[in-house]
Design a protein around this motif. Structure first.
Motif, PDB file in Angstrom:
ATOM      1  N   UNK A 165     -57.545 -18.434 -41.315  1.00  0.00           N
ATOM      2  CA  UNK A 165     -58.787 -17.958 -40.705  1.00  0.00           C
ATOM      3  C   UNK A 165     -58.540 -17.788 -39.210  1.00  0.00           C
ATOM      4  N   UNK A 166     -58.734 -16.575 -38.702  1.00  0.00           N
ATOM      5  CA  UNK A 166     -58.408 -16.294 -37.303  1.00  0.00           C
ATOM      6  C   UNK A 166     -59.652 -16.013 -36.461  1.00  0.00           C
ATOM      7  N   UNK A 167     -60.828 -16.325 -37.028  1.00  0.00           N
ATOM      8  CA  UNK A 167     -62.056 -16.187 -36.246  1.00  0.00           C
ATOM      9  C   UNK A 167     -62.220 -17.371 -35.296  1.00  0.00           C
ATOM     10  N   UNK A 168     -63.354 -17.430 -34.621  1.00  0.00           N
ATOM     11  CA  UNK A 168     -63.631 -18.529 -33.697  1.00  0.00           C
ATOM     12  C   UNK A 168     -64.026 -19.783 -34.463  1.00  0.00           C
ATOM     13  N   UNK A 169     -64.114 -20.900 -33.748  1.00  0.00           N
ATOM     14  CA  UNK A 169     -64.519 -22.157 -34.370  1.00  0.00           C
ATOM     15  C   UNK A 169     -65.929 -22.046 -34.946  1.00  0.00           C
ATOM     16  N   UNK A 170     -66.821 -21.361 -34.238  1.00  0.00           N
ATOM     17  CA  UNK A 170     -68.187 -21.185 -34.724  1.00  0.00           C
ATOM     18  C   UNK A 170     -68.218 -20.323 -35.988  1.00  0.00           C
ATOM     19  N   UNK A 171     -67.408 -19.275 -35.988  1.00  0.00           N
ATOM     20  CA  UNK A 171     -67.338 -18.410 -37.171  1.00  0.00           C
ATOM     21  C   UNK A 171     -66.779 -19.173 -38.367  1.00  0.00           C
ATOM     22  N   UNK A 172     -65.838 -20.062 -38.113  1.00  0.00           N
ATOM     23  CA  UNK A 172     -65.274 -20.874 -39.185  1.00  0.00           C
ATOM     24  C   UNK A 172     -66.335 -21.809 -39.765  1.00  0.00           C
ATOM     25  N   UNK A 173     -67.142 -22.429 -38.903  1.00  0.00           N
ATOM     26  CA  UNK A 173     -68.215 -23.309 -39.375  1.00  0.00           C
ATOM     27  C   UNK A 173     -69.198 -22.557 -40.255  1.00  0.00           C
ATOM     28  N   UNK A 174     -69.542 -21.326 -39.828  1.00  0.00           N
ATOM     29  CA  UNK A 174     -70.476 -20.528 -40.619  1.00  0.00           C
ATOM     30  C   UNK A 174     -69.872 -20.165 -41.975  1.00  0.00           C
ATOM     31  N   UNK A 175     -68.566 -19.854 -41.981  1.00  0.00           N
ATOM     32  CA  UNK A 175     -67.892 -19.513 -43.235  1.00  0.00           C
ATOM     33  C   UNK A 175     -67.834 -20.732 -44.160  1.00  0.00           C
ATOM     34  N   UNK A 176     -67.597 -21.905 -43.595  1.00  0.00           N
ATOM     35  CA  UNK A 176     -67.545 -23.129 -44.398  1.00  0.00           C
ATOM     36  C   UNK A 176     -68.921 -23.463 -44.972  1.00  0.00           C
TER      37      UNK A 176
ATOM     38  N   UNK B  25     -68.568 -13.296 -44.529  1.00  0.00           N
ATOM     39  CA  UNK B  25     -68.274 -14.267 -43.470  1.00  0.00           C
ATOM     40  C   UNK B  25     -66.774 -14.290 -43.133  1.00  0.00           C
ATOM     41  N   UNK B  26     -65.961 -13.793 -44.061  1.00  0.00           N
ATOM     42  CA  UNK B  26     -64.511 -13.785 -43.850  1.00  0.00           C
ATOM     43  C   UNK B  26     -63.969 -12.414 -43.450  1.00  0.00           C
ATOM     44  N   UNK B  27     -64.824 -11.402 -43.539  1.00  0.00           N
ATOM     45  CA  UNK B  27     -64.385 -10.039 -43.276  1.00  0.00           C
ATOM     46  C   UNK B  27     -63.804  -9.905 -41.862  1.00  0.00           C
ATOM     47  N   UNK B  28     -62.597  -9.352 -41.792  1.00  0.00           N
ATOM     48  CA  UNK B  28     -61.873  -9.126 -40.524  1.00  0.00           C
ATOM     49  C   UNK B  28     -61.559 -10.428 -39.770  1.00  0.00           C
ATOM     50  N   UNK B  29     -61.665 -11.548 -40.441  1.00  0.00           N
ATOM     51  CA  UNK B  29     -61.397 -12.815 -39.754  1.00  0.00           C
ATOM     52  C   UNK B  29     -60.285 -13.611 -40.449  1.00  0.00           C
ATOM     53  N   UNK B  30     -59.591 -12.968 -41.386  1.00  0.00           N
ATOM     54  CA  UNK B  30     -58.503 -13.646 -42.079  1.00  0.00           C
ATOM     55  C   UNK B  30     -57.197 -12.874 -41.921  1.00  0.00           C
ATOM     56  N   UNK B  31     -56.096 -13.599 -42.087  1.00  0.00           N
ATOM     57  CA  UNK B  31     -54.771 -12.996 -41.960  1.00  0.00           C
ATOM     58  C   UNK B  31     -53.780 -13.838 -42.749  1.00  0.00           C
ATOM     59  N   UNK B  32     -52.573 -13.344 -42.878  1.00  0.00           N
ATOM     60  CA  UNK B  32     -51.513 -14.146 -43.487  1.00  0.00           C
ATOM     61  C   UNK B  32     -51.169 -15.278 -42.514  1.00  0.00           C
TER      62      UNK B  32
END
Length: 262
Positions: free
Chosen positions: A216-227, A246-253
Protein backbone atom coordinates in the motif's frame (compact mmCIF):
# COMPACT_ATOMS: atom_id res chain seq x y z
CA UNK A 1 15.39 -18.14 -12.58
CA UNK A 2 14.55 -21.16 -10.43
CA UNK A 3 15.14 -20.82 -6.71
CA UNK A 4 14.16 -22.23 -3.34
CA UNK A 5 11.58 -20.26 -1.38
CA UNK A 6 11.05 -20.47 2.39
CA UNK A 7 8.39 -18.61 4.35
CA UNK A 8 8.96 -18.38 8.10
CA UNK A 9 6.59 -17.17 10.80
CA UNK A 10 8.59 -17.04 14.07
CA UNK A 11 5.53 -16.76 16.30
CA UNK A 12 2.98 -19.10 17.85
CA UNK A 13 0.10 -19.41 15.36
CA UNK A 14 -2.65 -18.85 17.93
CA UNK A 15 -0.93 -15.71 19.20
CA UNK A 16 -0.23 -14.30 15.74
CA UNK A 17 -3.32 -12.34 14.74
CA UNK A 18 -2.78 -12.66 11.00
CA UNK A 19 -0.99 -16.01 10.82
CA UNK A 20 -3.87 -17.98 9.35
CA UNK A 21 -4.84 -15.37 6.75
CA UNK A 22 -1.29 -14.65 5.60
CA UNK A 23 -0.07 -18.23 5.50
CA UNK A 24 -3.10 -19.35 3.53
CA UNK A 25 -2.79 -16.51 1.02
CA UNK A 26 0.82 -17.52 0.34
CA UNK A 27 -0.17 -21.18 0.17
CA UNK A 28 -3.00 -20.53 -2.27
CA UNK A 29 -0.87 -18.30 -4.49
CA UNK A 30 1.98 -20.81 -4.57
CA UNK A 31 -0.45 -23.63 -5.32
CA UNK A 32 -1.67 -21.72 -8.37
CA UNK A 33 1.91 -21.08 -9.47
CA UNK A 34 2.90 -24.70 -8.89
CA UNK A 35 0.20 -25.82 -11.33
CA UNK A 36 2.14 -24.01 -14.05
CA UNK A 37 5.48 -25.41 -12.85
CA UNK A 38 4.29 -28.97 -12.17
CA UNK A 39 0.95 -29.89 -13.81
CA UNK A 40 -1.39 -32.22 -11.93
CA UNK A 41 -1.33 -35.90 -12.98
CA UNK A 42 -3.60 -36.82 -15.88
CA UNK A 43 -6.89 -38.60 -15.23
CA UNK A 44 -5.39 -41.91 -16.31
CA UNK A 45 -2.52 -41.60 -13.87
CA UNK A 46 -4.40 -40.05 -10.94
CA UNK A 47 -5.44 -43.29 -9.24
CA UNK A 48 -1.89 -44.59 -9.01
CA UNK A 49 -0.07 -41.30 -8.50
CA UNK A 50 0.91 -39.77 -5.19
CA UNK A 51 0.63 -35.96 -4.83
CA UNK A 52 3.57 -33.86 -6.01
CA UNK A 53 5.85 -32.73 -3.20
CA UNK A 54 4.39 -29.24 -3.59
CA UNK A 55 0.79 -30.37 -3.17
CA UNK A 56 1.67 -32.76 -0.35
CA UNK A 57 3.49 -30.02 1.53
CA UNK A 58 0.48 -27.75 1.23
CA UNK A 59 -1.89 -30.46 2.52
CA UNK A 60 0.30 -31.27 5.49
CA UNK A 61 0.64 -27.62 6.46
CA UNK A 62 -3.13 -27.27 6.38
CA UNK A 63 -3.32 -30.35 8.64
CA UNK A 64 -0.86 -28.64 11.01
CA UNK A 65 -3.12 -25.57 11.09
CA UNK A 66 -6.12 -27.70 12.06
CA UNK A 67 -4.17 -29.48 14.79
CA UNK A 68 -3.01 -26.11 16.15
CA UNK A 69 -6.62 -24.91 16.37
CA UNK A 70 -7.68 -28.08 18.15
CA UNK A 71 -4.86 -27.91 20.69
CA UNK A 72 -4.01 -24.24 21.29
CA UNK A 73 -0.80 -23.76 23.23
CA UNK A 74 -0.27 -21.35 26.07
CA UNK A 75 1.78 -18.17 25.69
CA UNK A 76 5.47 -19.01 25.64
CA UNK A 77 8.78 -17.20 25.74
CA UNK A 78 10.15 -16.15 22.36
CA UNK A 79 12.90 -18.80 22.31
CA UNK A 80 10.35 -21.54 22.99
CA UNK A 81 8.01 -20.21 20.32
CA UNK A 82 10.78 -20.17 17.73
CA UNK A 83 11.89 -23.68 18.68
CA UNK A 84 8.32 -24.94 18.39
CA UNK A 85 7.84 -23.40 14.98
CA UNK A 86 10.89 -25.04 13.53
CA UNK A 87 8.70 -28.14 13.42
CA UNK A 88 5.20 -26.66 13.18
CA UNK A 89 3.62 -23.52 11.76
CA UNK A 90 6.44 -22.62 9.37
CA UNK A 91 6.12 -23.00 5.64
CA UNK A 92 8.46 -23.86 2.81
CA UNK A 93 6.47 -22.82 -0.23
CA UNK A 94 6.85 -25.40 -2.98
CA UNK A 95 9.26 -27.41 -0.88
CA UNK A 96 9.14 -29.99 1.91
CA UNK A 97 6.38 -30.05 4.51
CA UNK A 98 6.69 -27.97 7.68
CA UNK A 99 8.39 -30.64 9.80
CA UNK A 100 11.28 -30.76 7.32
CA UNK A 101 11.95 -27.03 7.41
CA UNK A 102 15.20 -27.22 9.37
CA UNK A 103 16.90 -29.71 7.08
CA UNK A 104 15.57 -27.79 4.07
CA UNK A 105 16.92 -24.43 5.20
CA UNK A 106 20.31 -26.01 5.96
CA UNK A 107 20.58 -26.89 2.26
CA UNK A 108 20.06 -23.28 1.13
CA UNK A 109 23.19 -21.57 -0.11
CA UNK A 110 22.65 -20.18 -3.63
CA UNK A 111 22.32 -16.50 -4.45
CA UNK A 112 18.90 -17.20 -5.97
CA UNK A 113 17.40 -18.61 -2.75
CA UNK A 114 14.84 -16.57 -0.80
CA UNK A 115 13.72 -16.66 2.84
CA UNK A 116 10.75 -14.49 3.87
CA UNK A 117 10.21 -13.66 7.55
CA UNK A 118 6.65 -12.63 8.45
CA UNK A 119 5.85 -10.14 11.19
CA UNK A 120 4.35 -6.73 11.86
CA UNK A 121 6.79 -3.83 11.94
CA UNK A 122 6.96 -0.03 11.94
CA UNK A 123 9.62 2.64 11.28
CA UNK A 124 12.59 2.36 13.65
CA UNK A 125 11.11 -0.63 15.49
CA UNK A 126 13.52 -2.78 17.50
CA UNK A 127 11.21 -5.81 17.17
CA UNK A 128 8.97 -7.74 14.83
CA UNK A 129 5.51 -8.26 16.30
CA UNK A 130 2.91 -11.00 15.95
CA UNK A 131 0.09 -8.46 16.29
CA UNK A 132 -0.42 -4.91 15.04
CA UNK A 133 -1.73 -3.99 18.48
CA UNK A 134 1.18 -3.00 20.72
CA UNK A 135 1.51 -4.99 23.91
CA UNK A 136 -0.36 -7.98 22.47
CA UNK A 137 1.09 -11.20 21.09
CA UNK A 138 4.82 -11.94 20.90
CA UNK A 139 7.85 -10.01 19.73
CA UNK A 140 11.28 -10.98 18.46
CA UNK A 141 14.19 -8.54 18.21
CA UNK A 142 16.93 -8.50 15.57
CA UNK A 143 19.48 -10.35 17.72
CA UNK A 144 16.97 -13.08 18.60
CA UNK A 145 16.04 -13.49 14.95
CA UNK A 146 19.71 -13.78 13.95
CA UNK A 147 20.20 -16.45 16.62
CA UNK A 148 17.11 -18.18 15.24
CA UNK A 149 18.77 -18.65 11.85
CA UNK A 150 22.25 -19.37 13.19
CA UNK A 151 21.69 -21.69 16.16
CA UNK A 152 18.20 -23.12 15.71
CA UNK A 153 18.00 -23.35 11.93
CA UNK A 154 21.72 -23.83 11.29
CA UNK A 155 21.64 -21.69 8.15
CA UNK A 156 24.88 -22.14 6.22
CA UNK A 157 27.37 -19.33 6.95
CA UNK A 158 28.03 -19.13 3.20
CA UNK A 159 24.36 -18.54 2.38
CA UNK A 160 24.40 -16.05 -0.50
CA UNK A 161 20.66 -15.61 -1.01
CA UNK A 162 18.27 -13.07 0.49
CA UNK A 163 16.37 -12.86 3.75
CA UNK A 164 13.39 -10.55 3.36
CA UNK A 165 11.67 -9.02 6.38
CA UNK A 166 8.11 -9.05 5.04
CA UNK A 167 6.71 -6.53 7.49
CA UNK A 168 5.34 -3.02 7.00
CA UNK A 169 8.03 -0.29 6.96
CA UNK A 170 10.74 -2.80 7.96
CA UNK A 171 13.29 -0.80 5.91
CA UNK A 172 12.44 2.59 7.44
CA UNK A 173 14.46 4.06 10.29
CA UNK A 174 13.22 6.72 12.67
CA UNK A 175 15.51 9.62 13.51
CA UNK A 176 18.84 8.13 14.55
CA UNK A 177 17.33 4.66 14.99
CA UNK A 178 18.03 2.16 12.22
CA UNK A 179 15.26 0.21 10.56
CA UNK A 180 14.56 -3.30 11.80
CA UNK A 181 15.97 -4.77 8.58
CA UNK A 182 19.27 -2.93 9.05
CA UNK A 183 19.43 -3.92 12.72
CA UNK A 184 18.93 -7.52 11.61
CA UNK A 185 21.66 -7.16 8.99
CA UNK A 186 24.08 -5.96 11.68
CA UNK A 187 23.14 -8.89 13.93
CA UNK A 188 23.69 -11.36 11.10
CA UNK A 189 27.09 -9.88 10.25
CA UNK A 190 28.16 -10.32 13.88
CA UNK A 191 27.28 -13.99 13.48
CA UNK A 192 29.53 -14.10 10.39
CA UNK A 193 26.83 -14.17 7.73
CA UNK A 194 28.65 -11.94 5.26
CA UNK A 195 27.35 -13.21 1.91
CA UNK A 196 23.58 -12.87 2.29
CA UNK A 197 21.52 -9.77 1.54
CA UNK A 198 18.89 -8.54 4.01
CA UNK A 199 15.90 -6.70 2.58
CA UNK A 200 13.03 -4.69 4.04
CA UNK A 201 10.17 -2.56 2.74
CA UNK A 202 9.37 1.15 2.95
CA UNK A 203 5.63 0.65 2.46
CA UNK A 204 2.79 -1.17 4.16
CA UNK A 205 2.89 -4.73 2.80
CA UNK A 206 0.49 -7.64 2.91
CA UNK A 207 0.28 -11.17 1.50
CA UNK A 208 -0.77 -12.25 -1.94
CA UNK A 209 -3.74 -10.77 -3.76
CA UNK A 210 -4.22 -13.26 -6.58
CA UNK A 211 -0.77 -14.18 -7.88
CA UNK A 212 1.05 -11.09 -6.66
CA UNK A 213 2.10 -9.67 -3.30
CA UNK A 214 0.78 -6.18 -2.58
CA UNK A 215 2.12 -2.99 -1.01
CA UNK A 216 0.00 0.00 0.00
CA UNK A 217 1.65 3.23 -1.16
CA UNK A 218 -0.99 5.72 -0.05
CA UNK A 219 -0.70 7.96 3.01
CA UNK A 220 -1.13 6.78 6.59
CA UNK A 221 -4.62 8.29 6.67
CA UNK A 222 -5.57 6.56 3.42
CA UNK A 223 -4.31 3.28 4.85
CA UNK A 224 -6.49 3.71 7.96
CA UNK A 225 -9.53 4.35 5.79
CA UNK A 226 -8.75 1.26 3.69
CA UNK A 227 -8.35 -0.87 6.83
CA UNK A 228 -11.68 0.39 8.15
CA UNK A 229 -13.23 -0.45 4.80
CA UNK A 230 -11.89 -4.01 5.15
CA UNK A 231 -13.77 -4.32 8.44
CA UNK A 232 -16.98 -2.93 6.94
CA UNK A 233 -16.67 -5.29 3.97
CA UNK A 234 -16.20 -8.27 6.32
CA UNK A 235 -19.38 -7.17 8.11
CA UNK A 236 -21.11 -6.96 4.70
CA UNK A 237 -21.81 -3.27 5.26
CA UNK A 238 -20.16 -2.15 2.00
CA UNK A 239 -19.73 -3.79 -1.41
CA UNK A 240 -16.53 -5.24 -2.91
CA UNK A 241 -16.52 -2.40 -5.45
CA UNK A 242 -16.63 0.14 -2.62
CA UNK A 243 -13.79 -1.65 -0.82
CA UNK A 244 -11.68 -1.69 -4.01
CA UNK A 245 -12.16 2.06 -4.38
CA UNK A 246 -10.14 2.64 -1.20
CA UNK A 247 -7.18 0.84 -2.79
CA UNK A 248 -7.48 2.29 -6.28
CA UNK A 249 -4.17 3.85 -7.44
CA UNK A 250 -2.72 3.32 -3.97
CA UNK A 251 -1.20 -0.14 -4.37
CA UNK A 252 1.95 -1.45 -6.04
CA UNK A 253 4.22 -4.47 -6.12
CA UNK A 254 6.30 -4.60 -2.91
CA UNK A 255 9.45 -4.86 -5.04
CA UNK A 256 9.04 -1.16 -5.94
CA UNK A 257 9.34 -0.32 -2.21
CA UNK A 258 12.10 -2.77 -1.30
CA UNK A 259 15.48 -1.76 0.17
CA UNK A 260 18.55 -4.02 0.30
CA UNK A 261 21.12 -4.02 3.11
CA UNK A 262 24.14 -5.86 1.71
Amino acid sequence: MAYNLALVNPFNAKESADYDEISRSWLDAWKEKSKKIMPSPSESDSKNSSPSFKEDGIKRLRDDDEEEKAHPSKTQKTSTIISKYISKGCLVSGGPAAEQLVSFIRTLIGDGDRIYVLGHCEPGSSVLMSSEEKGKGQTVNAKELARFFDVLFGLNKSYAGKIKIFGCHSALGLGDTKSFAEQFKDAMRKREYHNCTIEGYTASVRGYDGEHKVAFIGTAEELKRAQMAEILYAEETISKAKLDSFYENKTARPSTRRVSFA
